[in-house]
Design an enzyme around this catalytic site. Sequence first.
Site, PDB file in Angstrom:
ATOM      1  N   SER A 249      61.610  85.047  58.893  1.00  0.00           N
ATOM      2  CA  SER A 249      61.934  84.496  60.199  1.00  0.00           C
ATOM      3  C   SER A 249      63.397  84.182  60.425  1.00  0.00           C
ATOM      4  O   SER A 249      63.780  83.807  61.535  1.00  0.00           O
ATOM      5  CB  SER A 249      61.113  83.239  60.444  1.00  0.00           C
TER       6      SER A 249
ATOM      7  N   PHE B 182      43.506  89.279  61.548  1.00  0.00           N
ATOM      8  CA  PHE B 182      44.847  89.716  61.147  1.00  0.00           C
ATOM      9  C   PHE B 182      45.174  89.187  59.756  1.00  0.00           C
ATOM     10  O   PHE B 182      45.707  89.907  58.903  1.00  0.00           O
ATOM     11  CB  PHE B 182      45.877  89.219  62.162  1.00  0.00           C
TER      12      PHE B 182
ATOM     13  N   THR C  32      43.299  91.123  57.149  1.00  0.00           N
ATOM     14  CA  THR C  32      43.741  92.512  57.071  1.00  0.00           C
ATOM     15  C   THR C  32      45.083  92.663  56.373  1.00  0.00           C
ATOM     16  O   THR C  32      45.281  93.611  55.603  1.00  0.00           O
ATOM     17  CB  THR C  32      43.833  93.112  58.487  1.00  0.00           C
TER      18      THR C  32
ATOM     19  N   TYR D 291      55.252  76.507  66.763  1.00  0.00           N
ATOM     20  CA  TYR D 291      55.901  77.709  66.244  1.00  0.00           C
ATOM     21  C   TYR D 291      54.963  78.907  66.384  1.00  0.00           C
ATOM     22  O   TYR D 291      53.840  78.881  65.893  1.00  0.00           O
ATOM     23  CB  TYR D 291      56.254  77.491  64.777  1.00  0.00           C
ATOM     24  N   SER D 292      55.424  79.935  67.063  1.00  0.00           N
ATOM     25  CA  SER D 292      54.598  81.125  67.277  1.00  0.00           C
ATOM     26  C   SER D 292      55.434  82.382  67.099  1.00  0.00           C
ATOM     27  O   SER D 292      56.406  82.613  67.822  1.00  0.00           O
ATOM     28  CB  SER D 292      53.988  81.124  68.681  1.00  0.00           C
ATOM     29  N   ASN D 293      55.050  83.200  66.146  1.00  0.00           N
ATOM     30  CA  ASN D 293      55.753  84.461  65.919  1.00  0.00           C
ATOM     31  C   ASN D 293      55.672  85.392  67.116  1.00  0.00           C
ATOM     32  O   ASN D 293      56.556  86.223  67.331  1.00  0.00           O
ATOM     33  CB  ASN D 293      55.178  85.137  64.677  1.00  0.00           C
TER      34      ASN D 293
ATOM     35  N   GLY E 223      62.702  81.473  56.318  1.00  0.00           N
ATOM     36  CA  GLY E 223      61.889  82.647  56.597  1.00  0.00           C
ATOM     37  C   GLY E 223      61.087  83.099  55.406  1.00  0.00           C
ATOM     38  O   GLY E 223      61.508  82.931  54.257  1.00  0.00           O
TER      39      GLY E 223
END
Length: 378
Positions: free
Chosen positions: A88, A152, A155, A194-196, A336
């Site tokens: 990140s 997700f 996976t 926090y959202s990617n 990150g």
Amino acid sequence: MTARVRTTLVAATAVALSLAVAGPAVAAPGTGGHDATRRAMEAAVEDGVPGVTASARDGHRTWSGTAGVGDRRTGEPRSERDRYRVGSITKTFVATVLLQLEAEGRLSLDDTVDEWLPGVVEGNGHDGGRITLRQLLNHTSGVYDYTVDEEFTRTYFAKDGFFEHRYDTVTPRELVEIATAHEPDFAPGTDWNYSNTNYVLAGMVIEEVTGRPYGDEVRRRVIEPLKLRATSVPGTRVSMPEPSSRAYSKLARTDTGPTYDVTRLNPSVAGSAGEMISSSADLNRFYTALLRGRLLPAEQLAEMTTTVSVEPGAGYGLGLMKRELDCGVTVWGHGGGIHGSSSEAVATEDGRHALAFNFNGDWSGDSKAVIEAEFCAE
């Protein structure tokens, strides 16, 4: 994937990554003045992660050091010149490009997402017409984080899924569709989370504005001008440039059990939220230049450093975190993580003192201790 693995994987929550390292400690020569930092790195190694590489700048002086191993099989130590996946920390590069575009009058941070990406953020309560670009960059959009999605996670982060899908290419649009299959976390502008997905969208906006992929703009506007020769935007490339170390993960909700080599992977699962590769020296150069105003006009740098409170002593600006350390020193930067790689890069607001480091394991350790040692030791 677990909460721990996910956090240190595609994008550490913005406040403080827990990182770690393991193996025999090896310090670089000429480490006078950074003994506390070196000891904190060695403590991380003792805590269980394979190795650490770090670099610091203080005025005109530079220091680099390593601890532990870069390859558990051969015992080869980490290199001070290691390239590694920075997760990140990519977000600061992306935010810098968007702010440059604002300075050029090509967009406004008050533009809505729908103005640039019509119909992309919709469904289950998501509404791109109510979300601004500023809210993407400071994580107040409420858009669901795709990396939290259970399918997700299974996976791409859990052991069986990772080894089956580690080379898959995932498009930004597909990542956004995973997010919008869920309800938003909150109404835009009413909270922080926090959202990617926010930065996947930011990368898509850069491409829409410029007509070029976000990675091309990062290279043209940041990497090349600063001569960041160890820094790259890999896209779908699965291999690491040399020199680099192996990256290790438990791929499970545990800090015990088997350890897996996860070095090779397709970083499109992170995209503009966390795919970049760099080195400690390059990250120091980047954050120093950014905070000294070499990349942004004063107005845009002021916007970037205007923060939303995250927790006591910590705030999030536009792709930039502010943290007050235990000794009262304030540092700016980002953490990150991506499979097997956990990193931190921070600097004082005047850019005079900077530190960047990487742990090539994602299940244990204390990154905060390394930062405190560098900036707070007598």
